[in-house]
Design an enzyme around this catalytic site. Structure first.
Site, mmCIF file in Angstrom:
data_model
loop_
_atom_site.group_PDB
_atom_site.id
_atom_site.type_symbol
_atom_site.label_atom_id
_atom_site.label_comp_id
_atom_site.label_asym_id
_atom_site.label_seq_id
_atom_site.Cartn_x
_atom_site.Cartn_y
_atom_site.Cartn_z
ATOM 1 N N ASP A 102 -16.827 123.462 -18.336
ATOM 2 C CA ASP A 102 -16.260 124.683 -17.738
ATOM 3 C C ASP A 102 -15.337 125.449 -18.687
ATOM 4 O OD1 ASP A 102 -14.558 122.416 -17.510
ATOM 5 O OD2 ASP A 102 -13.411 123.337 -15.898
ATOM 6 N N GLU A 126 -13.430 120.521 -15.176
ATOM 7 C CA GLU A 126 -12.320 119.731 -15.746
ATOM 8 C C GLU A 126 -11.001 120.460 -15.586
ATOM 9 O OE1 GLU A 126 -9.327 117.982 -17.818
ATOM 10 O OE2 GLU A 126 -10.039 119.922 -18.536
HETATM 11 NI NI NI Z 1 -10.052 120.688 -22.318
#
Ligand code: NI
Length: 396
Positions: free
Chosen positions: A83, A141
């Site tokens: 991401d 994340e």
């Molecule tokens: Ni990172």
């Protein structure tokens, strides 16, 4: 063994230009956490092209499987996050983000590229290493609850169950051509604190008729630091930062509400939850003793990242063989957070760092900044090293 290493090194070199182009594509089309639909499709297309089977978890996560010789011998997971961040890119490069306000400013495009590169190499050499490799392309994340926790809930650590997991992160303070490793706690847990102090506001000239929420908030901010200075073991790093205070809007009215927000970080999981209790007690006791009410919420975020000592020692040794001893450094402990910590709560893991800094080329910006970039020769190192670690047999 060393022949395998040479083959991996050779393929990483051969394919490096192709994978730099892949990174450019990912960089130009970044997607925010849990919205990585095109990125996910791109990864699946690449795995199809390489002939690697996969499944989809948590909508945008992709989990591939490569079987080597004797596939039941061991299962090693290799993880990349996919991401991007809500940042407006300021780099003037041909592959600049085409999506205004979204940027791969934490290098997850590089992580994804390195794992795709490792996948291609490992698939090509699958008759030359033992066991099974699980490729984990993980969404989300950068945002709670963390894609790692979702993938684990959906069974990423089962069927087959990996005995170890490796993950890498680009490191803009580490020179290009270097890697760094460390066993033990390497990154902190991160929890968010939200406090609302509620009292009877009123005229500033008559404070005795009010509950002064501003004064109470000030006392509370100072008082909370004593949890760090007096209750915490001095040998355990931990940080409490109140980063926002909102209340009132003029010079002569005491507001009826003040809101505080902050972050609490720790390396030790036991202390982490004890500290939450202390924060609750201290805040509630102090605010109530001063006559106000309190709403307090602690949003429990990522756990700390614990690198298994034995596994990290093996990884470091593999890296020294692959790169040369002088290219391997020891990672410093950081109070930043990473949802890789969810994996290391379940199985031995090793989260290591890939040097991407090049002072001569002016590539020095930190992650999460609008000018973050990497020296792209790191991709050859990153993909080769990840493949090489996947073939490790020691320590299981
Ligand atoms: Ni990172």
């Amino acid at each position: 063994m060393s022949q395998l290493k040479e083959k991996i090194r050779h393929l990483a070199n051969t394919y490096s230009t192709d994978f730099i182009a892949i990174r450019h594509h990912l960089h130009a089309y970044p997607e925010l956490s849990y919205q990585e639909f095109e990125t996910s499709r791109f990864i699946r297309n690449k795995l199809d092209e390489f002939g690697i089977p996969y499944s989809v978890l948590a909508q945008t996560g992709v989990v591939g499987l490569i079987e080597g010789k004797n596939p039941g011998k061991k299962v090693i997971a290799l993880r990349a996050d996919i991401d991007a961040l809500p940042i407006l890119e300021e780099n003037n490069v041909p592959y600049k983000s085409t999506r205004e306000g979204i940027m791969h400013a934490c290098g997850h495009d590089v992580h994804t590229t390195c794992l795709l590169g490792a996948a291609k190499i490992l698939q090509q050499l699958r008759n030359e290493w033992e066991g099974t490799i699980k490729l984990i392309f993980q969404p989300g994340e950068e945002r709670n609850p963390g894609g790692a926790s979702l993938l684990i809930k959906e069974g990423v650590l089962t069927n087959p169950a990996p005995q170890a997991i490796f993950g890498l992160h680009v490191h803009p303070q580490l020179e290009i051509g270097k890697l760094s490793f460390r066993g033990g706690q390497v990154m902190a847990s991160a929890d968010e604190i939200y406090i609302t102090i509620k009292g009877k506001g009123g005229h500033a000239a008559a404070p005795h008729l009010t509950t002064d929420t501003i004064l109470i908030a000030s006392e509370l901010i100072v008082s909370l630091q004593q949890i760090i200075s007096r209750n915490k073991n001095p040998f355990l790093p931990s940080v409490l930062s109140i980063c926002s205070i909102q209340g009132g809007h003029t010079t002569n009215v005491i507001p009826s509400e003040v809101k505080l927000m902050g972050t609490f970080r720790a390396l030790d999981e036991e202390w982490r939850f004890k500290a939450h209790e202390l924060i609750r007690q201290q805040a509630t006791g102090l605010v109530q003793s001063m006559g106000a009410g309190i709403d307090l919420h602690i949003d429990v975020g990522y756990p700390s990242v614990y690198n298994n000592e034995a596994l990290s020692a093996v990884a470091r040794q593999y890296a020294e063989e692959y790169m040369g001893k002088d290219k391997i450094e020891t990672t410093e402990v950081r109070m930043g957070a990473e949802d890789f910590g969810y994996y290391t709560q379940h199985i031995p893991g090793c989260f290591y760092r890939l040097g991407v800094m090049n002072v001569a080329k002016g590539i020095t910006s930190g992650v999460h900044t609008p000018t973050f970039n990497i020296d792209e020769s790191a991709i050859e190192t990153g993909m080769g090293m990840m493949a090489w670690l996947g073939t490790s047999t020691d320590g299981f």
